[in-house]
Write a protein that holds these residues in place. Structure first.
Motif, PDB file in Angstrom:
ATOM      1  N   ILE A 107      13.020  19.849   7.380  1.00 26.19           N
ATOM      2  CA  ILE A 107      11.784  19.089   7.542  1.00 26.19           C
ATOM      3  C   ILE A 107      10.971  19.669   8.697  1.00 26.19           C
ATOM      4  CG2 ILE A 107      10.799  16.809   7.941  1.00 26.19           C
ATOM      5  CD1 ILE A 107      13.316  15.590   6.894  1.00 26.19           C
ATOM      6  N   GLY A 108       9.680  19.845   8.457  1.00 26.27           N
ATOM      7  CA  GLY A 108       8.803  20.363   9.498  1.00 26.27           C
ATOM      8  C   GLY A 108       8.689  19.395  10.664  1.00 26.27           C
ATOM      9  N   ARG A 109       8.549  19.937  11.874  1.00 29.79           N
ATOM     10  CA  ARG A 109       8.479  19.096  13.063  1.00 29.79           C
ATOM     11  C   ARG A 109       7.292  18.136  13.005  1.00 29.79           C
ATOM     12  NH1 ARG A 109      12.485  18.199  15.289  1.00 29.79           N
ATOM     13  NH2 ARG A 109      12.972  20.404  15.404  1.00 29.79           N
ATOM     14  N   GLY A 110       6.165  18.616  12.483  1.00 27.64           N
ATOM     15  CA  GLY A 110       4.988  17.763  12.386  1.00 27.64           C
ATOM     16  C   GLY A 110       5.227  16.542  11.517  1.00 27.64           C
ATOM     17  N   SER A 162       0.860  -1.178   0.000  1.00 28.93           N
ATOM     18  CA  SER A 162       0.000   0.000   0.000  1.00 28.93           C
ATOM     19  C   SER A 162       0.897   1.228   0.000  1.00 28.93           C
ATOM     20  CB  SER A 162      -0.895   0.004   1.250  1.00 28.93           C
ATOM     21  OG  SER A 162      -1.515   1.266   1.427  1.00 28.93           O
ATOM     22  N   LEU A 163       0.597   2.186  -0.862  1.00 24.35           N
ATOM     23  CA  LEU A 163       1.373   3.432  -0.933  1.00 24.35           C
ATOM     24  C   LEU A 163       0.422   4.618  -0.812  1.00 24.35           C
ATOM     25  CD1 LEU A 163       4.322   4.314  -3.274  1.00 24.35           C
ATOM     26  CD2 LEU A 163       2.403   5.894  -3.077  1.00 24.35           C
ATOM     27  N   LYS A 164       0.647   5.442   0.195  1.00 25.12           N
ATOM     28  CA  LYS A 164      -0.188   6.620   0.426  1.00 25.12           C
ATOM     29  C   LYS A 164       0.690   7.837   0.690  1.00 25.12           C
ATOM     30  CE  LYS A 164      -4.034   4.022   2.475  1.00 25.12           C
ATOM     31  NZ  LYS A 164      -4.911   3.870   3.672  1.00 25.12           N
ATOM     32  N   THR A 165       0.240   8.987   0.227  1.00 24.17           N
ATOM     33  CA  THR A 165       0.974  10.224   0.482  1.00 24.17           C
ATOM     34  C   THR A 165       0.897  10.572   1.962  1.00 24.17           C
ATOM     35  OG1 THR A 165       0.457  11.060  -1.733  1.00 24.17           O
ATOM     36  CG2 THR A 165       1.188  12.673  -0.097  1.00 24.17           C
ATOM     37  N   LEU A 166       2.051  10.748   2.578  1.00 19.40           N
ATOM     38  CA  LEU A 166       2.096  11.175   3.982  1.00 19.40           C
ATOM     39  C   LEU A 166       2.045  12.689   4.059  1.00 19.40           C
ATOM     40  CD1 LEU A 166       2.428  10.156   6.912  1.00 19.40           C
ATOM     41  CD2 LEU A 166       4.890  10.432   6.633  1.00 19.40           C
ATOM     42  N   ASP A 167       2.859  13.352   3.235  1.00 21.09           N
ATOM     43  CA  ASP A 167       2.834  14.809   3.163  1.00 21.09           C
ATOM     44  C   ASP A 167       3.366  15.244   1.809  1.00 21.09           C
ATOM     45  OD1 ASP A 167       3.169  17.655   3.571  1.00 21.09           O
ATOM     46  OD2 ASP A 167       3.047  17.254   5.702  1.00 21.09           O
ATOM     47  N   PHE A 168       2.608  16.110   1.126  1.00 24.24           N
ATOM     48  CA  PHE A 168       3.018  16.563  -0.193  1.00 24.24           C
ATOM     49  C   PHE A 168       4.030  17.690  -0.129  1.00 24.24           C
ATOM     50  CE2 PHE A 168       2.192  18.815  -4.294  1.00 24.24           C
ATOM     51  CZ  PHE A 168       2.634  17.782  -5.128  1.00 24.24           C
ATOM     52  N   ASP A 169       4.134  18.323   1.027  1.00 26.75           N
ATOM     53  CA  ASP A 169       5.110  19.412   1.175  1.00 26.75           C
ATOM     54  C   ASP A 169       5.648  19.402   2.590  1.00 26.75           C
ATOM     55  OD1 ASP A 169       6.693  21.591   0.615  1.00 26.75           O
ATOM     56  OD2 ASP A 169       5.120  23.047   1.022  1.00 26.75           O
ATOM     57  N   GLY A 170       6.495  18.398   2.880  1.00 24.88           N
ATOM     58  CA  GLY A 170       6.982  18.228   4.241  1.00 24.88           C
ATOM     59  C   GLY A 170       8.227  19.030   4.540  1.00 24.88           C
ATOM     60  N   LYS A 171       8.191  20.322   4.319  1.00 25.06           N
ATOM     61  CA  LYS A 171       9.331  21.189   4.609  1.00 25.06           C
ATOM     62  C   LYS A 171       8.830  22.447   5.286  1.00 25.06           C
ATOM     63  CE  LYS A 171       9.103  23.758   0.338  1.00 25.06           C
ATOM     64  NZ  LYS A 171       9.566  25.033  -0.026  1.00 25.06           N
ATOM     65  N   LYS A 172       9.742  23.271   5.761  1.00 28.59           N
ATOM     66  CA  LYS A 172       9.345  24.474   6.482  1.00 28.59           C
ATOM     67  C   LYS A 172       9.028  25.632   5.554  1.00 28.59           C
ATOM     68  CE  LYS A 172      10.996  25.629  10.358  1.00 28.59           C
ATOM     69  NZ  LYS A 172      11.883  26.140  11.406  1.00 28.59           N
ATOM     70  N   ALA A 173       9.745  25.746   4.435  1.00 28.41           N
ATOM     71  CA  ALA A 173       9.546  26.876   3.529  1.00 28.41           C
ATOM     72  C   ALA A 173       8.206  26.753   2.812  1.00 28.41           C
ATOM     73  CB  ALA A 173      10.687  26.960   2.525  1.00 28.41           C
ATOM     74  N   LYS A 174       7.710  27.879   2.265  1.00 31.48           N
ATOM     75  CA  LYS A 174       6.396  27.906   1.637  1.00 31.48           C
ATOM     76  C   LYS A 174       6.466  27.805   0.120  1.00 31.48           C
ATOM     77  CE  LYS A 174       4.227  28.583   5.549  1.00 31.48           C
ATOM     78  NZ  LYS A 174       3.355  27.557   6.127  1.00 31.48           N
ATOM     79  N   ASP A 175       7.552  28.167  -0.509  1.00 33.44           N
ATOM     80  CA  ASP A 175       7.655  28.240  -1.955  1.00 33.44           C
ATOM     81  C   ASP A 175       7.790  26.832  -2.529  1.00 33.44           C
ATOM     82  OD1 ASP A 175       8.043  28.777  -4.574  1.00 33.44           O
ATOM     83  OD2 ASP A 175       9.996  29.752  -4.339  1.00 33.44           O
ATOM     84  N   ASN A 229      19.476  23.217  13.151  1.00 31.23           N
ATOM     85  CA  ASN A 229      19.459  24.679  13.136  1.00 31.23           C
ATOM     86  C   ASN A 229      18.080  25.153  13.574  1.00 31.23           C
ATOM     87  OD1 ASN A 229      18.439  26.979  10.873  1.00 31.23           O
ATOM     88  ND2 ASN A 229      20.183  27.536  12.142  1.00 31.23           N
ATOM     89  N   GLU A 230      18.034  26.058  14.549  1.00 32.20           N
ATOM     90  CA  GLU A 230      16.766  26.619  15.015  1.00 32.20           C
ATOM     91  C   GLU A 230      15.758  25.518  15.344  1.00 32.20           C
ATOM     92  OE1 GLU A 230      15.785  30.866  13.304  1.00 32.20           O
ATOM     93  OE2 GLU A 230      16.060  29.467  11.649  1.00 32.20           O
ATOM     94  N   ARG A 231      16.236  24.479  16.034  1.00 32.71           N
ATOM     95  CA  ARG A 231      15.371  23.381  16.465  1.00 32.71           C
ATOM     96  C   ARG A 231      14.735  22.650  15.290  1.00 32.71           C
ATOM     97  NH1 ARG A 231      12.218  26.388  21.511  1.00 32.71           N
ATOM     98  NH2 ARG A 231      14.042  26.664  22.829  1.00 32.71           N
ATOM     99  N   SER A 232      15.388  22.615  14.155  1.00 33.14           N
ATOM    100  CA  SER A 232      14.862  21.953  12.965  1.00 33.14           C
ATOM    101  C   SER A 232      15.833  20.896  12.460  1.00 33.14           C
ATOM    102  CB  SER A 232      14.608  22.977  11.845  1.00 33.14           C
ATOM    103  OG  SER A 232      13.617  23.902  12.227  1.00 33.14           O
ATOM    104  N   LEU A 233      15.273  19.868  11.810  1.00 28.73           N
ATOM    105  CA  LEU A 233      16.081  18.856  11.146  1.00 28.73           C
ATOM    106  C   LEU A 233      16.269  19.269   9.692  1.00 28.73           C
ATOM    107  CD1 LEU A 233      17.446  16.131  10.614  1.00 28.73           C
ATOM    108  CD2 LEU A 233      15.162  15.129  10.379  1.00 28.73           C
ATOM    109  N   GLY A 234      17.509  19.444   9.307  1.00 25.00           N
ATOM    110  CA  GLY A 234      17.819  19.742   7.923  1.00 25.00           C
ATOM    111  C   GLY A 234      18.516  18.571   7.272  1.00 25.00           C
ATOM    112  N   ILE A 235      18.159  18.272   6.030  1.00 21.71           N
ATOM    113  CA  ILE A 235      18.847  17.251   5.251  1.00 21.71           C
ATOM    114  C   ILE A 235      19.514  17.937   4.068  1.00 21.71           C
ATOM    115  CG2 ILE A 235      18.587  15.193   3.815  1.00 21.71           C
ATOM    116  CD1 ILE A 235      16.325  14.292   5.565  1.00 21.71           C
ATOM    117  N   TYR A 236      20.838  17.837   4.034  1.00 20.89           N
ATOM    118  CA  TYR A 236      21.613  18.424   2.945  1.00 20.89           C
ATOM    119  C   TYR A 236      21.978  17.313   1.969  1.00 20.89           C
ATOM    120  CZ  TYR A 236      25.444  20.604   0.385  1.00 20.89           C
ATOM    121  OH  TYR A 236      26.268  21.078  -0.614  1.00 20.89           O
ATOM    122  N   LEU A 237      21.475  17.424   0.740  1.00 22.65           N
ATOM    123  CA  LEU A 237      21.744  16.418  -0.295  1.00 22.65           C
ATOM    124  C   LEU A 237      23.030  16.770  -1.019  1.00 22.65           C
ATOM    125  CD1 LEU A 237      18.147  16.009  -1.770  1.00 22.65           C
ATOM    126  CD2 LEU A 237      19.287  14.561  -0.083  1.00 22.65           C
TER     127      LEU A 237
END
Length: 238
Positions: free
Chosen positions: A222-225, A68-81, A205-213
């Motif tokens: 990545i957003g905390r939620g 089964s494949l379901k979308t968990l989050d379509f925009d799982g990041k902090k930025a809005k753009d 950084n600023e209590r956030s998880l960042g992934i640098y590719l």
């Protein structure tokens, strides 16, 4: 949604335009119709992205044959753009074939890392997505490395125990509303980095998880939620 949009468009055509008041109503309804069209466009984009995720899984993970494949989050990041770098996440779970199959097998999360320009005036360029599949063990390893980067904790076994019993929040790891591993209180221009593997670095950084590719030189926060959603999917209620 399509029926609603058609109904709103019919109102725009049928409402008289003789008075300024009517003009205002028509403009308002037209605005609602435009919002509906945008919502439909985003939903269509989500469906296309989910199809691409399924195709990637079929091509790159041939051993996963019932899932089964379901979308968990379509925009799982902090930025809005959304046209810039972003993260799409999917939850995947295997199941045994049966007349009424129950989705209760091994769990995975599929990351879709997008790069600059993946959405433009010409549409969506899915070739700008880098896919990465992880299971619960890999997620735990990532979170242990992240916690060690964000706090003064160094014992892997102890961190894993806290992660299994709690969740990561802004302040650190929380268990029963109590912070058991506090994170460093960094300013906005301060970073700590762990070189996790050949693909990525983990950034706090600023209590956030960042992934640098490394391949694309892109940093996604990545957003905390979304971290909580993924952790609950792997280690929440069975």
């Amino acid at each position: 949604m399509r029926k609603l949009l058609l109904f709103l468009l019919l109102i725009v055509v049928l409402i008289p335009k003789a008075t300024a008041q009517n003009d205002g109503i028509v403009a308002a309804v037209a605005g609602i119709a435009a919002i509906g069209a945008i919502a439909m466009s985003i939903e269509n984009m989500k469906e296309q992205a989910e199809l691409k995720a399924t195709e990637w899984l079929l091509n790159d993970e041939p051993d996963i044959t019932s899932f089964s494949l379901k979308t968990l989050d379509f925009d799982g990041k902090k930025a809005k753009d959304m046209s810039a770098v972003s993260l799409i996440t999917y939850k995947i779970q295997e199941f045994e074939l049966a007349e009424e199959p129950e989705v209760n097998g091994k769990k995975f999360v599929l990351f879709g890392f997008t790069s600059h320009g993946w959405i433009s005036d010409y549409g969506v360029d899915f070739s700008r997505i880098r896919w990465h599949l992880i299971d619960s063990e890999e997620w735990m390893n990532m979170m242990v490395a992240y916690v060690k980067t964000a706090s003064n904790q160094t014992d892997d076994s102890s961190i894993k125990e806290h992660l299994r019993n709690g969740k990561i929040v802004n302040r650190g790891i929380s268990e029963r509303s109590k912070t058991t591993i506090p994170f460093y209180k960094l300013e906005g221009d301060m970073y700590t980095v762990a070189d996790y593997n050949n693909m990525m670095k983990l950034v706090y950084n600023e209590r956030s998880l960042g992934i640098y590719l490394k391949e694309t030189s892109n940093l996604v926060q990545i957003g905390r939620g979304d971290i909580i959603k993924i952790h609950d999917f792997f280690y929440g209620a069975k």
